[in-house]
Design an enzyme around this catalytic site. Sequence first.
Site, short mmCIF file in Angstrom:
data_model
loop_
_atom_site.label_atom_id
_atom_site.label_comp_id
_atom_site.label_asym_id
_atom_site.label_seq_id
_atom_site.Cartn_x
_atom_site.Cartn_y
_atom_site.Cartn_z
N LEU A 77 0.82 -1.22 0.00
CA LEU A 77 0.00 0.00 0.00
C LEU A 77 0.85 1.27 0.00
O LEU A 77 0.34 2.35 -0.20
CB LEU A 77 -0.94 -0.01 1.19
CG LEU A 77 -2.16 -0.91 0.98
CD1 LEU A 77 -2.93 -1.10 2.27
CD2 LEU A 77 -3.07 -0.39 -0.11
N ARG A 78 2.14 1.15 0.27
CA ARG A 78 3.09 2.27 0.14
C ARG A 78 2.91 3.38 1.17
O ARG A 78 3.72 4.28 1.23
CB ARG A 78 3.03 2.90 -1.26
CG ARG A 78 3.10 1.93 -2.42
CD ARG A 78 4.39 1.15 -2.45
NE ARG A 78 4.60 0.51 -3.74
CZ ARG A 78 5.42 -0.51 -3.94
NH1 ARG A 78 6.11 -1.01 -2.94
NH2 ARG A 78 5.57 -1.03 -5.13
N HIS A 193 8.18 -15.80 2.00
CA HIS A 193 8.49 -15.71 0.56
C HIS A 193 9.73 -16.57 0.36
O HIS A 193 10.82 -16.13 0.70
CB HIS A 193 8.80 -14.27 0.16
CG HIS A 193 7.63 -13.35 0.29
ND1 HIS A 193 7.03 -12.78 -0.79
CD2 HIS A 193 6.96 -12.91 1.38
CE1 HIS A 193 6.02 -12.01 -0.38
NE2 HIS A 193 5.97 -12.07 0.93
N ASP A 319 -0.59 -9.41 -5.66
CA ASP A 319 0.80 -8.98 -5.49
C ASP A 319 0.96 -7.54 -5.98
O ASP A 319 1.89 -7.21 -6.70
CB ASP A 319 1.76 -9.92 -6.23
CG ASP A 319 3.20 -9.77 -5.76
OD1 ASP A 319 3.40 -9.22 -4.66
OD2 ASP A 319 4.11 -10.15 -6.51
N HIS A 323 3.75 1.67 -8.70
CA HIS A 323 4.96 2.50 -8.80
C HIS A 323 4.65 3.80 -9.51
O HIS A 323 3.77 3.85 -10.37
CB HIS A 323 6.04 1.78 -9.60
CG HIS A 323 6.71 0.67 -8.85
ND1 HIS A 323 7.47 0.88 -7.72
CD2 HIS A 323 6.73 -0.67 -9.06
CE1 HIS A 323 7.94 -0.28 -7.28
NE2 HIS A 323 7.49 -1.23 -8.07
#
Lengths: 438, 345
Positions: A77-78, A193, A319, A323
């Site tokens: 979500l940044r 991961h 995922d 950007h």
Amino acid sequence: MIDKIFNARLLDPAKQAIHSDDQSYDINITAGKISEISLSHLKPNFSKNIQNTLSKSYIDAKEKLVFAGLVDLATYLREPGASYKASIKSETYAAASAGITTLCFQPEPRVLVNNTANVNLIHEINQRSATAHIEVIGNLTQDLKGETLSNMGGLKQANCVGVSNGLQPLKDLHTLHMAMKYASTHDLKVFIHPLEHSLAQKGCVHAGSVATRVGLPSIPVAAESAALAQALTLVEATGAKTHFCRLSSAASVKLIEYGKKQGLPITADVAAHQLFLTDIDIMHFNPLCHTYPPLRSERDKNALRQGLADGVIDAICSDHQPHEIDAKLAPFQQTEIGISGLETLLPLTLKLVEEGVFDLSHALKLISLNPAKILNIDAGQLRCGSNADLVIFDPDAFWCLEAELMLSDGKNTPFLGQWFSGEVINTLLAGKMVYSKN
Amino acid sequence: MDRDHLINQRLNVPDELPSTMQLNAQRQLKHFLTVETLSPLLLEEILDRAESFVTQPNRIQKQYSLLQGKTVMNLFFENSTRTRTTFELAAKRLSADVFNLDIRTSATSKGESLLDTIRNLEAMNIDIFVVRHQHSGTANFIARYCAPHISVLNAGDGHHAHPTQAMLDMLTIRQHKPSFQPLKVAIVGDILHSRVARSQIHALSILATGEIRVIAPKTLIPIGIEDLGVRPENIYSDIDQGLKDVDVIIMLRLQKERMQAALLPSEQEFYKFYGLTEERLKLAKPDAIVMHPGPANRGVEIDSRVADGKQSVILNQVTNGVAIRMAIMSMVMQTQQQEQTRIAI
């Protein structure tokens, strides 16, 4: 607030038998929860009149499908920390427009989740817009540095659904071993991961003939499968509930299948784009296809699809990694990884139905009911007493993904210009209309 | 905002194939990014033109005015002496103005993005960018985003391509051998990290070379090399078998970093098993030629007696380097001029 949806054809992967008929149903909503689901008795024409005369708290879902809101296991979500890329407000609205009502916050070095204050801040920001529920995955180690354990007990009290170190390396296997033990002390699921950093080196694409042709440093399949095999051994030793994130290879599918046969408490997911793209797509240095895990071979792609159909892999996730445009404007290796995936999660999953990989009910299960079970939350099914997180879906619509029409701040997707069938018309979050196409 | 919109639009466009990006609609060379996908005819054209530019030592060098009034910018993000100098010399012999951008003191090292650097240089009315960069695909990236009147020449990008080197090697082979078809060519050494080897393999396949062999330990053979045009039976890890009856031997440079990355035990062991010695050279045909893109590590991949021996054509390669680069520069500028005339009409 919406009180009632009528004339809906229901899709519920949890009780396929009841709703698979072509009957129409009405859903009553009280105080944000589903209070009643019953067969429609109204004649279609009659219902139209009702909508015209009564308040807007009714939705006529004639010729539409209604299903429970989707649950996405992985969203970057940044915010707070990297809001030049995207914000909670923009991304939750993008999620709502794509039928996703629950997001899973993914910690990353830009946006750390070390303590309860971090978690609370995320929820606080989300409450301002409140177009989707956010579940938070906390850090596995302090600052994701891989050395000391995070305050997992506190994170559990702040309602984190699990802990993860993302793509950041752990100091050694001992740290992973102890982290798994400590996480299970607090009944926190560990999200791993699988990546053996020493095998991945500085690679950025799948080790294969395409990597050789374009001369990009590569990541062998073994970087994933070796890490996965080690982690499975530790799951066996600790009994810690573990979820494996973003599998990319046929070898991993086999290992998960083996682990499940041993009765280990494990689940796994795959990113939607991994089911469509392969290393061929990076042939011309397309930075939009720069992902981690790297896009692998056709054979791997098919094995992942089969793994989903067989129930070895439990879920598909977006995922989502939005950007700013500059992040992708550089030579391939220097571009940042990830695809803006929220708005293609449902469309791509439905494409797999069109391609005959599995049926519609199974598809919905992979993006709603199963992820909800993985997070141990009440979502992903139509049940009286559950939150009225609902999607009204037009199966006959046909649309094209265009950057200008995307709601996410990140337009970085290689699927631009592709056509999809079926479209979200309305999304309800606890009975509140949070997205309407018109 | 305007720029963002423009880039947004360009991002929407599916990627162009390198072949269509390098050539204009008339299939003339506009950029030179990779040898891959070019036609045999075009490669022959480059070689023929270069042949006409090949110079003799100790004579007054002929000055051509083909690039008069044009500006060539050498953008070397990686160190190089030979390649940069030959590009510079080639441009000067064609009467162009040449500038070398020193990357270490430029804005790129202060954090300016590559795209901004390119935009700024573009504003200085450059006609040709000669680019070397440590990352694969950089020349393609610049060609894609720079103004249409600029030509980009790839002087080496990552492990991807070094097309002018491959072409000067082809010229050298053609000067010594009548035809490519019957030739057996062996490329020896660090294939994995070599952009030169990749470009050579493409060029040799396009020119229909009889047999392309690669010889290296398994740690230095890239996965899937067969897909580039080397048949599985022509991949050797035993140099003595691999050199048998070959017409051309191309040695590659071995870098010291390979030892640290655990790909090889030591330079000594590499020399012992893969170094080109006089004795090994005897396994090849008696008239075989020995090539090396330079700079050579004597005593690591090649014995001094071979490097300086009568079968070595290493210095011919350097001479040909200037001619090939003159040929490429004159071809791309010719294409650009024709484009301009077409637009004017």
